[in-house]
Scaffold this motif. Structure first.
Motif, PDB file in Angstrom:
ATOM      1  N   VAL A  34       9.845 -59.461   9.793  1.00  0.00           N
ATOM      2  CA  VAL A  34       8.582 -59.471   9.064  1.00  0.00           C
ATOM      3  C   VAL A  34       7.474 -59.289  10.091  1.00  0.00           C
ATOM      4  CG1 VAL A  34       7.073 -60.706   7.476  1.00  0.00           C
ATOM      5  CG2 VAL A  34       9.553 -61.064   7.361  1.00  0.00           C
ATOM      6  N   ARG A  35       6.689 -58.228   9.907  1.00  0.00           N
ATOM      7  CA  ARG A  35       5.548 -57.946  10.785  1.00  0.00           C
ATOM      8  C   ARG A  35       4.270 -58.299  10.048  1.00  0.00           C
ATOM      9  NH1 ARG A  35       8.575 -53.345  11.609  1.00  0.00           N
ATOM     10  NH2 ARG A  35       9.597 -53.374  13.649  1.00  0.00           N
ATOM     11  N   PHE A  36       3.466 -59.117  10.680  1.00  0.00           N
ATOM     12  CA  PHE A  36       2.170 -59.493  10.134  1.00  0.00           C
ATOM     13  C   PHE A  36       1.115 -58.730  10.917  1.00  0.00           C
ATOM     14  CE2 PHE A  36       4.933 -62.941   8.974  1.00  0.00           C
ATOM     15  CZ  PHE A  36       4.500 -63.302   7.708  1.00  0.00           C
ATOM     16  N   LYS A  37       0.449 -57.804  10.241  1.00  0.00           N
ATOM     17  CA  LYS A  37      -0.533 -56.940  10.909  1.00  0.00           C
ATOM     18  C   LYS A  37      -1.535 -57.770  11.706  1.00  0.00           C
ATOM     19  CE  LYS A  37      -4.068 -53.480  10.013  1.00  0.00           C
ATOM     20  NZ  LYS A  37      -4.817 -52.750   9.005  1.00  0.00           N
ATOM     21  N   GLY A  38      -1.552 -57.518  13.004  1.00  0.00           N
ATOM     22  CA  GLY A  38      -2.486 -58.196  13.889  1.00  0.00           C
ATOM     23  C   GLY A  38      -2.022 -59.540  14.412  1.00  0.00           C
ATOM     24  N   VAL A  81      13.767 -63.384  10.468  1.00  0.00           N
ATOM     25  CA  VAL A  81      14.101 -64.530   9.625  1.00  0.00           C
ATOM     26  C   VAL A  81      15.308 -64.192   8.750  1.00  0.00           C
ATOM     27  CG1 VAL A  81      11.736 -65.462   9.566  1.00  0.00           C
ATOM     28  CG2 VAL A  81      12.464 -63.812   7.833  1.00  0.00           C
ATOM     29  N   PRO A  82      16.034 -65.212   8.302  1.00  0.00           N
ATOM     30  CA  PRO A  82      17.185 -64.958   7.440  1.00  0.00           C
ATOM     31  C   PRO A  82      16.788 -64.603   6.011  1.00  0.00           C
ATOM     32  CG  PRO A  82      16.982 -67.308   7.872  1.00  0.00           C
ATOM     33  CD  PRO A  82      15.925 -66.621   8.687  1.00  0.00           C
ATOM     34  N   VAL A  83      17.673 -63.892   5.343  1.00  0.00           N
ATOM     35  CA  VAL A  83      17.505 -63.618   3.919  1.00  0.00           C
ATOM     36  C   VAL A  83      17.359 -64.963   3.211  1.00  0.00           C
ATOM     37  CG1 VAL A  83      18.728 -62.751   1.877  1.00  0.00           C
ATOM     38  CG2 VAL A  83      18.732 -61.422   4.000  1.00  0.00           C
ATOM     39  N   VAL A 124       3.337 -56.826   6.457  1.00  0.00           N
ATOM     40  CA  VAL A 124       2.436 -57.623   5.632  1.00  0.00           C
ATOM     41  C   VAL A 124       1.047 -57.642   6.260  1.00  0.00           C
ATOM     42  CG1 VAL A 124       1.984 -59.969   4.819  1.00  0.00           C
ATOM     43  CG2 VAL A 124       4.320 -59.095   4.837  1.00  0.00           C
ATOM     44  N   GLU A 125       0.058 -57.568   5.408  1.00  0.00           N
ATOM     45  CA  GLU A 125      -1.327 -57.754   5.840  1.00  0.00           C
ATOM     46  C   GLU A 125      -1.845 -59.015   5.157  1.00  0.00           C
ATOM     47  OE1 GLU A 125      -5.605 -55.493   5.362  1.00  0.00           O
ATOM     48  OE2 GLU A 125      -3.773 -54.300   5.252  1.00  0.00           O
ATOM     49  N   ILE A 126      -2.323 -59.952   5.938  1.00  0.00           N
ATOM     50  CA  ILE A 126      -2.888 -61.186   5.396  1.00  0.00           C
ATOM     51  C   ILE A 126      -4.299 -60.873   4.900  1.00  0.00           C
ATOM     52  CG2 ILE A 126      -3.620 -63.543   5.943  1.00  0.00           C
ATOM     53  CD1 ILE A 126      -1.348 -63.566   8.071  1.00  0.00           C
TER      54      ILE A 126
END
Length: 117
Positions: free
Chosen positions: A4-8, A14-16, A92-94
């Protein structure tokens, strides 16, 4: 496992079965969660920019809660309700709303995170 990439803010493997909110908390990414992650608010509002097909389907309760969020888009989700169901990469972008909620929940973190919008 899923990435999981969180922009910035970085990425985490992480596991399923992990929710996007849980991944953010493990990474220490600033995603809000005023209700504790029980779908009672919209402070964990995010935009899924890649890999939405790897997540659980949106249910009616989440849709109802998103009606209360700001700047809802077609790729909007609540992090607490977005469970990873398959291996792969998710981006993902917060949202600004979520970042502000996080800073309100963690006043010692105020100003630490830069909003790129």
């Amino acid at each position: 496992m899923a990435i999981v990439r969180f922009k910035g803010y970085g990425e985490i493997e992480v596991p399923v079965g992990t929710s996007i909110l849980e991944a953010a908390q493990e990474l220490h990414a600033p995603e809000g969660y005023a209700c504790g992650g029980v779908c009672a608010c919209s402070t964990c509002h995010i935009y899924v920019t890649k890999g939405s097909n790897l997540l659980s389907d949106q249910e009616e309760e989440e849709e109802d809660m998103l009606d209360k969020a700001f700047d809802v888009r077609s790729n909007s989700r609540l992090g607490c309700q977005s469970k990873i169901e398959r291996d792969g990469e998710i981006e993902v972008e917060i949202t600004r709303e979520s970042l502000e909620a996080y800073e309100n929940e963690h006043p010692q973190e105020r100003g630490k995170y830069v909003t790129w919008r």
